[in-house]
Enzyme design. Structure first.
Site, PDB file in Angstrom:
ATOM      1  N   ARG A  50      42.300  35.046  20.574  1.00 55.49           N
ATOM      2  CA  ARG A  50      42.000  36.137  21.512  1.00 55.49           C
ATOM      3  C   ARG A  50      40.504  36.223  21.764  1.00 55.49           C
ATOM      4  O   ARG A  50      40.060  36.512  22.872  1.00 55.49           O
ATOM      5  CB  ARG A  50      42.554  37.481  20.983  1.00 55.49           C
ATOM      6  CG  ARG A  50      42.140  38.667  21.813  1.00 55.49           C
ATOM      7  CD  ARG A  50      42.952  39.952  21.607  1.00 55.49           C
ATOM      8  NE  ARG A  50      43.511  40.138  20.288  1.00 55.49           N
ATOM      9  CZ  ARG A  50      42.797  40.432  19.195  1.00 55.49           C
ATOM     10  NH1 ARG A  50      41.494  40.572  19.269  1.00 55.49           N
ATOM     11  NH2 ARG A  50      43.403  40.578  18.032  1.00 55.49           N
ATOM     12  N   TYR A 102      41.429  45.865  47.850  1.00 51.85           N
ATOM     13  CA  TYR A 102      42.708  45.363  47.360  1.00 51.85           C
ATOM     14  C   TYR A 102      43.582  46.526  46.864  1.00 51.85           C
ATOM     15  O   TYR A 102      43.123  47.355  46.063  1.00 51.85           O
ATOM     16  CB  TYR A 102      42.442  44.356  46.241  1.00 51.85           C
ATOM     17  CG  TYR A 102      43.705  43.843  45.606  1.00 51.85           C
ATOM     18  CD1 TYR A 102      44.601  43.077  46.336  1.00 51.85           C
ATOM     19  CD2 TYR A 102      44.015  44.134  44.285  1.00 51.85           C
ATOM     20  CE1 TYR A 102      45.779  42.626  45.760  1.00 51.85           C
ATOM     21  CE2 TYR A 102      45.175  43.683  43.705  1.00 51.85           C
ATOM     22  CZ  TYR A 102      46.062  42.934  44.456  1.00 51.85           C
ATOM     23  OH  TYR A 102      47.223  42.497  43.887  1.00 51.85           O
ATOM     24  N   ASP A 174      33.803  42.319  44.446  1.00 53.84           N
ATOM     25  CA  ASP A 174      35.020  41.506  44.341  1.00 53.84           C
ATOM     26  C   ASP A 174      34.811  40.313  45.271  1.00 53.84           C
ATOM     27  O   ASP A 174      34.804  40.463  46.493  1.00 53.84           O
ATOM     28  CB  ASP A 174      36.238  42.347  44.753  1.00 53.84           C
ATOM     29  CG  ASP A 174      37.556  41.610  44.518  1.00 53.84           C
ATOM     30  OD1 ASP A 174      37.562  40.369  44.631  1.00 53.84           O
ATOM     31  OD2 ASP A 174      38.574  42.269  44.258  1.00 53.84           O
ATOM     32  N   LYS A 199      43.722  33.281  43.259  1.00 53.63           N
ATOM     33  CA  LYS A 199      43.611  32.948  44.678  1.00 53.63           C
ATOM     34  C   LYS A 199      42.859  31.625  44.846  1.00 53.63           C
ATOM     35  O   LYS A 199      43.288  30.623  44.317  1.00 53.63           O
ATOM     36  CB  LYS A 199      42.950  34.124  45.404  1.00 53.63           C
ATOM     37  CG  LYS A 199      43.488  35.503  44.985  1.00 53.63           C
ATOM     38  CD  LYS A 199      44.928  35.762  45.397  1.00 53.63           C
ATOM     39  CE  LYS A 199      45.543  36.990  44.753  1.00 53.63           C
ATOM     40  NZ  LYS A 199      44.826  38.238  44.902  1.00 53.63           N
TER      41      LYS A 199
HETATM   42  C1  LIG Z   1      44.817  39.522  44.265  1.00 51.88           C
HETATM   43  C2  LIG Z   1      43.564  40.278  44.259  1.00 51.88           C
HETATM   44  C3  LIG Z   1      43.150  40.997  43.127  1.00 51.88           C
HETATM   45  C4  LIG Z   1      44.019  41.130  41.888  1.00 51.88           C
HETATM   46  O1  LIG Z   1      44.165  39.933  41.233  1.00 51.88           O
HETATM   47  P1  LIG Z   1      45.501  39.514  40.392  1.00 51.88           P
HETATM   48  O2  LIG Z   1      45.152  38.162  39.913  1.00 51.88           O
HETATM   49  O3  LIG Z   1      46.640  39.553  41.357  1.00 51.88           O
HETATM   50  O4  LIG Z   1      45.657  40.517  39.324  1.00 51.88           O
HETATM   51  C5  LIG Z   1      41.927  41.631  43.175  1.00 51.88           C
HETATM   52  N1  LIG Z   1      41.144  41.578  44.269  1.00 51.88           N
HETATM   53  C6  LIG Z   1      41.508  40.904  45.381  1.00 51.88           C
HETATM   54  C7  LIG Z   1      40.593  40.880  46.560  1.00 51.88           C
HETATM   55  C8  LIG Z   1      42.718  40.245  45.416  1.00 51.88           C
HETATM   56  O5  LIG Z   1      43.079  39.589  46.527  1.00 51.88           O
END
Ligand SMILES: *Cc1c(COP(=O)(O)O)cnc(C)c1O
Length: 387
Positions: A50, A102, A174, A199
């Site tokens: 961890r 998001y 982000d 992503k």
């Molecule tokens: C998908 C997404 C998240 C969250 O990420 P997960 O891997 O699905 O938990 C956060 N910010 C943006 C802009 C996203 O597209």
């Protein structure tokens, strides 16, 4: 070193065996020769799975290098990465966030973290005055998303960071939609970056994963502490896949951007399309700032169709190449209806305040040939207009 060289070489070969593909260290713990003196790998103490794992550390250091940072911290998902930052706050703190963000971040802010007495408010951060006026004496974080999800709004990160820093507010960006190939928020003045590595960073729609990146040793240490103390860490197999995906990020982003540009230009000229949101179009209100702070405009395009529900339904039914699915940033082109999918967790009033039309459609342009993508849209739009 340039971007793609760093992406390919930062993780190195396996120090133990020379394996050129960095191995999956599938282990929960590590042997110590002397009690309390674990081995180290790339700066992390290998005491327990961890706390650190070499496959994870290789990924963390690779993403950090691409963002021009010293510290990368990996999580099981993007939302776990977001959570780790929020876990550094205390009751009574305030977060000023972009109103168009998001949906899952919004849900965590409002349905979970606000239960602990942390306050959130949301403003249109594309207008810097709203940031100036929205900061309070107890504001600890300014939370930005640029390009934003799903409207692809562009916030001037450097200018926003300057305003926040006058009041010692930490700036979080982000960077999921942009990736470090398109935009380097730390160089623009941000303090923390979060990624949904699910992503573009991984890029193949086969992993969920998240990352925090920072140059601030103190913030980095706090978030590493949370990583271990809360424990939302990714497994070594997922780290291996993300690390593999990362190596081709530059090539993939170039194609994503080219395809999105072609699709956006096609849609903008179509008579059945009411509005297109794509920062690469000169008509987009954030176009000039995007040109200034990004390398290119990204792989996402949102739009609104003219007509009624039956036209909308016929359009979705007519698609063959685009897959109707949540998520984005993978090799396959995906299409979503944010109000009923990715942003269903945002209540209707918040969605409308953010300018998210009930008929908004969001496309993640994959790596297919753009002529095939446009032909698929053409067929579906023809079916929509005949509906
Ligand atoms: C998908 C997404 C998240 C969250 O990420 P997960 O891997 O699905 O938990 C956060 N910010 C943006 C802009 C996203 O597209």
């Amino acid at each position: 070193m340039k971007f793609s060289t760093k992406a390919i070489h930062t993780s190195g070969n396996d120090p133990q065996t020379g394996a050129v593909a960095f191995p999956i260290y599938q282990t929960s713990t590590f042997s110590q020769d002397v009690p309390g003196q674990p081995r180290e790998f790339q700066g992390r103490r290998l005491s327990y799975g961890r706390s650190a794992n070499p496959t994870r550390t290789a990924l963390e250091n690779s993403v950090a290098a691409l963002e021009g940072a010293r510290i990368g911290i990996a999580f099981s998902t993007g939302l776990a990465a977001i959570n780790a930052i929020l876990m550094t706050l205390k009751t009574g703190d305030h977060v000023l966030a972009a109103q168009d963000l998001y949906g899952g971040a919004y849900r965590q802010f409002m349905k979970i973290i606000s239960n602990f007495g942390v306050e959130f408010s949301f403003v249109d951060t594309t207008d810097l005055n709203n940031i100036r006026e929205g900061l309070r004496s107890n504001t600890k974080l300014l939370w930005l998303e640029s390009p934003s999800n799903p409207l692809l709004n562009i916030t001037d990160i450097a200018a926003a960071a300057e305003i926040a820093h006058e009041q010692a507010v930490t700036v979080v960006v982000d960077n999921t939609f942009a990736t470090p190939w398109l935009q380097l928020p730390l160089q623009l003045g941000a303090d923390l970056i979060i990624h949904s590595a699910t992503k573009y960073i991984n890029g193949h729609s086969d992993v969920v994963s998240g990352l925090v990146v920072t140059n601030d040793e103190e913030l980095g240490a706090k978030i590493q502490f949370v990583q271990n103390a809360i424990g939302a860490v990714p497994g070594p197999q997922d780290c291996f896949l993300v690390l593999r995906g990362l190596k081709t990020l530059e090539l993939r982003m170039q194609r994503h951007c080219d395809n999105a540009r072609a699709v956006a230009e096609y849609l903008a000229d179509h008579e059945l399309v009411k509005k297109v949101y794509f920062p690469g179009l000169p008509s987009h209100p954030g176009h000039d700032i995007a040109r200034k702070q990004m390398n290119d405009f990204g792989g996402m395009v949102s739009f609104v169709l003219k007509g009624e529900q039956k036209n909308f339904d016929a359009f979705f039914a007519g698609l063959k190449i685009f897959t109707i699915a949540e998520s984005l940033g993978g090799v396959k082109s995906l299409i979503a209806h944010p109000p009923s999918m990715t942003h269903a967790s945002m209540d209707e009033a918040a969605r409308h305040k953010a300018g998210i039309d009930d008929g908004l459609i969001r496309i993640s342009c994959g790596l297919e040939n753009s002529e095939d993508l446009i032909a698929d849209l053409e067929d579906a739009l023809a079916k929509a207009s005949q509906a």
